[in-house]
Design a protein around this motif. Structure first.
Motif, mmCIF file in Angstrom:
data_model
loop_
_atom_site.group_PDB
_atom_site.id
_atom_site.type_symbol
_atom_site.label_atom_id
_atom_site.label_comp_id
_atom_site.label_asym_id
_atom_site.label_seq_id
_atom_site.Cartn_x
_atom_site.Cartn_y
_atom_site.Cartn_z
ATOM 1 N N TYR A 135 16.384 31.808 34.526
ATOM 2 C CA TYR A 135 15.475 30.767 34.023
ATOM 3 C C TYR A 135 14.306 31.321 33.215
ATOM 4 O O TYR A 135 13.555 30.546 32.638
ATOM 5 C CB TYR A 135 14.961 29.883 35.178
ATOM 6 N N THR A 136 14.132 32.665 33.121
ATOM 7 C CA THR A 136 13.070 33.212 32.267
ATOM 8 C C THR A 136 13.705 34.001 31.115
ATOM 9 O O THR A 136 14.870 34.401 31.188
ATOM 10 C CB THR A 136 12.135 34.167 33.037
ATOM 11 N N ASP A 137 12.892 34.245 30.076
ATOM 12 C CA ASP A 137 13.400 35.009 28.926
ATOM 13 C C ASP A 137 13.800 36.426 29.329
ATOM 14 O O ASP A 137 14.803 36.957 28.843
ATOM 15 C CB ASP A 137 12.336 35.064 27.821
ATOM 16 N N ALA A 138 13.019 37.031 30.220
ATOM 17 C CA ALA A 138 13.345 38.399 30.655
ATOM 18 C C ALA A 138 14.675 38.417 31.414
ATOM 19 O O ALA A 138 15.470 39.363 31.281
ATOM 20 C CB ALA A 138 12.218 38.946 31.528
ATOM 21 N N ILE B 159 17.145 36.258 30.950
ATOM 22 C CA ILE B 159 18.196 36.049 29.935
ATOM 23 C C ILE B 159 18.515 37.386 29.256
ATOM 24 O O ILE B 159 19.690 37.749 29.087
ATOM 25 C CB ILE B 159 17.742 34.999 28.891
ATOM 26 N N ALA B 160 17.463 38.152 28.904
ATOM 27 C CA ALA B 160 17.675 39.449 28.247
ATOM 28 C C ALA B 160 18.416 40.409 29.184
ATOM 29 O O ALA B 160 19.292 41.166 28.744
ATOM 30 C CB ALA B 160 16.339 40.038 27.810
ATOM 31 N N LYS C 262 21.999 39.395 29.312
ATOM 32 C CA LYS C 262 22.678 39.682 28.042
ATOM 33 C C LYS C 262 23.303 41.080 28.076
ATOM 34 O O LYS C 262 24.395 41.294 27.552
ATOM 35 C CB LYS C 262 21.660 39.566 26.893
ATOM 36 N N HIS D 133 18.371 23.583 32.261
ATOM 37 C CA HIS D 133 17.659 24.731 31.689
ATOM 38 C C HIS D 133 18.423 26.028 31.989
ATOM 39 O O HIS D 133 18.567 26.897 31.115
ATOM 40 C CB HIS D 133 16.235 24.805 32.246
ATOM 41 N N SER E 264 20.166 28.576 29.410
ATOM 42 C CA SER E 264 19.793 29.990 29.485
ATOM 43 C C SER E 264 21.041 30.858 29.605
ATOM 44 O O SER E 264 21.112 31.954 29.027
ATOM 45 C CB SER E 264 18.867 30.238 30.680
ATOM 46 N N ALA F 67 22.605 31.178 26.286
ATOM 47 C CA ALA F 67 21.778 32.096 25.486
ATOM 48 C C ALA F 67 22.017 33.546 25.902
ATOM 49 O O ALA F 67 21.903 34.465 25.080
ATOM 50 C CB ALA F 67 20.303 31.736 25.642
ATOM 51 N N ALA F 68 22.350 33.754 27.172
ATOM 52 C CA ALA F 68 22.589 35.110 27.674
ATOM 53 C C ALA F 68 24.007 35.591 27.375
ATOM 54 O O ALA F 68 24.364 36.718 27.742
ATOM 55 C CB ALA F 68 22.330 35.161 29.178
#
Ligand code: PHB
Length: 355
Positions: A72-75, A77-78, A81, A157, A161, A164-165
């Motif tokens: 759920y956070t950008d970090a 997701i990164a 990835k 969400h 995410s 996106a990942a």
């Protein structure tokens, strides 16, 4: 057709029908961000037809154990990835299991030491694994009906995410005594509103979550996991056969990528009651993924007789990154060391030998 036949789950093409089941490993640190070692672990297992990741919290309130990776956070997701890139580089496919633990948590694991949430304020028997060791579960706070759309949005969400990942899809975790299962079964749901009582009402949150996720990322890449008679996490229901026959039938409206089913009880906690999985399975019109204590022979038999389309293996994948090759060659399997299942380092995680 057998375990080694290619197959399709919705839009996801698989090279075989041996699936890596979701396995909690508690190795993502306190920040819940997947690390290089997690990417190595999943990439080692990329010859599975499909990997279903460990159960992954969809929000800060969805955590119930230490060192879980979130989505759920950008970090986060990164971090994920790195995992999806590593699996795809080896030709594998991977979906993420979306998780809200509900009452199976503890204030020390939640923001501002708040109470865990649940359909009803019924305390589960047992103890939570916390950073401070085992602590008794607490009486959870019953969610208001006005809070449920927020939880549905948390799933949306998390699903966004996940895409996106780089995930190939998502599995909605509605099994094993966590939030969505707590709504389904009446041992944990005694609500008097539109989310309690009848099968339709108890299944409402799962159907709303599924609809919202499908609307967001497409039904071709959404699966659902159920565990009709698993008593783990102090779960029970007065009529599981009728309830889950209803749920399987209702899920047909979504034309899901698959239904994943835990066909009994996990962790040896209590006796799973009787349940006719064949009748239940026939009510579901899509792809069926069977799980729990299958070996190669029983997996092949389940596919040959039409009971299952795919078979998910858990503990064997912890100890055998190349489980598919070992099954193919009828090679001996490494034995899993349960001391290193939860938490720790590379030991018992990325160091099991290949053939
Ligand atoms: C566990 O950590 O024991 C666990 C987590 C998720 C499940 C089942 C068991 O679905």
């Amino acid at each position: 057709m057998d375990l080694f036949s290619a197959g399709k789950l919705g839009s996801i093409a698989l090279t075989n029908r041996v699936v890596m089941a979701p396995l909690t490993r508690n190795r993502a640190g306190e920040a819940g961000i997947p690390q290089d070692m997690n990417a190595t672990y999943y990439a080692q297992r990329a010859s599975a037809g499909l990997i279903v990741t460990e159960a992954t919290p969809i929000s800060a309130m969805a955590h119930g154990y230490p060192a879980l990776p979130g989505i759920y956070t950008d970090a986060q997701i990164a971090g994920w990835k790195k995992v999806t890139d590593a699996v795809h580089a080896k030709g594998g496919k991977v979906v993420i299991q979306l998780w809200h633990v509900g009452r199976i948590s503890h204030p020390s694991l939640l923001p501002d030491s708040t109470l865990p949430v649940a359909p009803s304020s019924i305390k589960p028997a047992g103890q939570a694994f916390t950073y401070e060791g085992l602590q008794d579960y607490v009486e959870p706070r019953a969610l208001g009906a006005d809070e449920l759309p927020v939880i549905v949005q948390d799933y949306v969400h998390a699903a966004k995410s996940a895409i996106a990942a780089g995930f190939d899809g998502v599995e909605i975790h509605a099994a094993n005594g966590y939030l969505l299962d707590q709504f389904l079964r009446n041992g944990s749901n005694q609500r008097a509103d539109a989310y309690g009582g009848s099968f339709e009402n108890r299944a409402r949150l799962l159907m709303e979550v599924t609809q919202a996720v499908v609307d967001t990322i497409g039904l071709n890449r959404t699966g659902v996991r159920l565990s009709p008679v698993n008593p783990f996490n102090d779960m029970n229901d007065s009529d599981p056969q009728a309830l889950f026959n209803y749920v399987a039938t209702e899920l047909n409206q979504f034309d899901l990528a698959y239904l994943h089913v835990v066909e009994g009880g996990i962790h040896g906690r209590g006796e799973a009651g009787p349940f006719d999985f064949n009748t239940f399975r026939k009510l579901f019109k899509g792809a069926y993924m069977a799980n729990l204590s299958y070996d190669k022979a029983r997996g092949n038999a389940a596919i040959a007789c039409g009971h299952a389309d795919f078979v998910a293996y858990g503990v064997p994948f912890i100890a055998n990154p190349d489980l598919v090759a070992r099954f193919k060659a009828d090679a001996p399997l490494n034995e899993a060391d349960s001391n290193t299942f939860y938490g720790g380092s590379e030991q018992g995680y990325t160091d099991y030998p290949f053939l």
